[in-house]
Design a protein around this motif. Structure first.
Motif, short mmCIF file in Angstrom:
data_model
loop_
_atom_site.label_atom_id
_atom_site.label_comp_id
_atom_site.label_asym_id
_atom_site.label_seq_id
_atom_site.Cartn_x
_atom_site.Cartn_y
_atom_site.Cartn_z
N LYS A 84 0.86 -1.18 0.00
CA LYS A 84 0.00 0.00 0.00
C LYS A 84 0.89 1.24 0.00
O LYS A 84 1.81 1.35 0.81
CB LYS A 84 -0.89 -0.01 1.25
N HIS A 90 -2.29 6.23 2.42
CA HIS A 90 -3.44 6.22 3.33
C HIS A 90 -4.47 7.18 2.76
O HIS A 90 -4.13 8.30 2.39
CB HIS A 90 -3.04 6.68 4.74
N ARG A 91 -5.72 6.79 2.68
CA ARG A 91 -6.77 7.64 2.15
C ARG A 91 -7.77 7.94 3.25
O ARG A 91 -8.23 7.04 3.96
CB ARG A 91 -7.47 6.96 0.97
N ASP A 92 -8.13 9.22 3.42
CA ASP A 92 -9.19 9.61 4.35
C ASP A 92 -9.89 10.84 3.79
O ASP A 92 -9.59 11.29 2.68
CB ASP A 92 -8.65 9.87 5.76
N THR A 118 2.18 6.01 2.93
CA THR A 118 2.48 5.03 3.96
C THR A 118 3.98 4.97 4.17
O THR A 118 4.75 5.60 3.44
CB THR A 118 1.96 3.64 3.55
#
Length: 307
Positions: free
Chosen positions: A54, A57-59, A66
């Motif tokens: 990965k 990081h998705r938000d 990462t």
């Protein structure tokens, strides 16, 4: 998806990762690269699957790298740089590569018309323009075969050849309401007690301005580190001091500024030449470039004199 697939072929494989890391947003990175957000997300997912890790990081606030992504980002950038070099070399092999050292006033005033004329005759040639921090850098570039030619001032170095192009006089530059602005001309003695703002040429071994700077520097009340020309002009515009700049530099720096220029009685000039290897050692492509530069700068000088 057709748009994303077509773009992916034209650009480096890891550029979507690099731009997304820089923008910290899939939407913004997509706008830069010409993808929709879903298309860019799909491409990144495919790269992640291929690498087996990965990368982001998705938000709701966006995306961040990462730990694995942080470790891989720099190697990805190196791959992109290498691919770009390969593309340049491939293009150069088709029509030749010409490496030219330039400085700002030349690039603004002369290079557009020079390149237009050059590409009419050599449309397949890749011209690489390299900005020089000082004149010595250009000289070393030609001597060490890192440059095919460069714009240069000063005496021709041993083993090389110069083609004189233009005698570029220096002017005093002051704020418009400065008393010196009303003088028809000034000598260095008139300004030696004034606050002088040096530019990059002031400390350049190959510049005629260095001689004046030796006179003015000790008598200034305070001093600035050498400044890029635009910064230097902005400081004069603010009334923080005076400076000396060449006619060619002033042509693109003066418009809209609250400044005045005054001729120097000593008639200090910089003779701008094109520096390259001697005849017989330089390439035919370089010789062709020299001829076009001479022609186009000559036309420019006549037009300028007529104005």
């Amino acid at each position: 998806m057709a748009q994303g697939h077509g773009r992916e072929k034209k650009m480096g494989k890891y550029l979507p990762i690099i731009k997304t890391a820089e923008c910290k947003s899939l939407t913004k990175a997509g706008q830069v690269l010409g993808y929709t957000q879903p298309s860019l997300s799909y491409i990144i997912n495919n790269i992640e699957e291929e690498l087996g890790c990965k990368l982001f990081h998705r938000d709701q606030r966006g995306v961040t790298l990462t730990d694995e992504g942080e470790q891989l980002l720099e190697p990805m950038k190196q791959v992109e740089e290498m691919e770009e070099k390969i593309k340049q070399l491939a293009k150069a092999s088709q029509g030749g590569l010409l490496r030219v050292g330039i400085f700002p006033s030349v690039s603004v005033q002369w290079m557009p018309r020079i390149l237009e004329a050059f590409y009419e005759v050599h449309p397949q040639t890749l011209v690489k323009l390299e900005h020089q921090l000082n004149y010595l850098q250009g000289e070393l570039g030609v001597k060490e075969h890192q440059l095919d030619c460069c714009f240069f001032t000063g005496t021709c170095p041993r083993g090389l050849e110069t083609f004189p192009l233009f005698d570029d006089p220096y002017f005093l530059v002051v704020k418009r309401d400065d008393p010196l602005a009303s003088y028809p001309s000034v000598c260095v003695e008139d300004i030696k007690d004034r606050v002088f703002i040096p530019n990059s040429e002031s400390v350049d071994e190959g510049s005629a301005l260095r001689e004046i700077y030796r006179i003015l520097r000790p008598n200034s009340r305070f001093d600035f580190d050498p400044q890029e020309d635009k910064t230097c002009m902005a400081l004069v515009n603010q009334g923080l001091g005076i400076t000396l700049l060449s006619k060619l530099s002033l042509k693109y720096l003066c418009p809209g500024k609250n400044i005045a220029t005054v001729p120097l009685q000593e008639n200090y000039i910089r003779r701008i030449s094109l520096l390259c290897l001697r005849d017989g050692k330089r390439s035919p492509l370089t010789s062709a470039f020299v001829r076009i530069v001479q022609q186009k700068v000559g036309e420019w000088a006549k037009e300028t004199q007529a104005l």
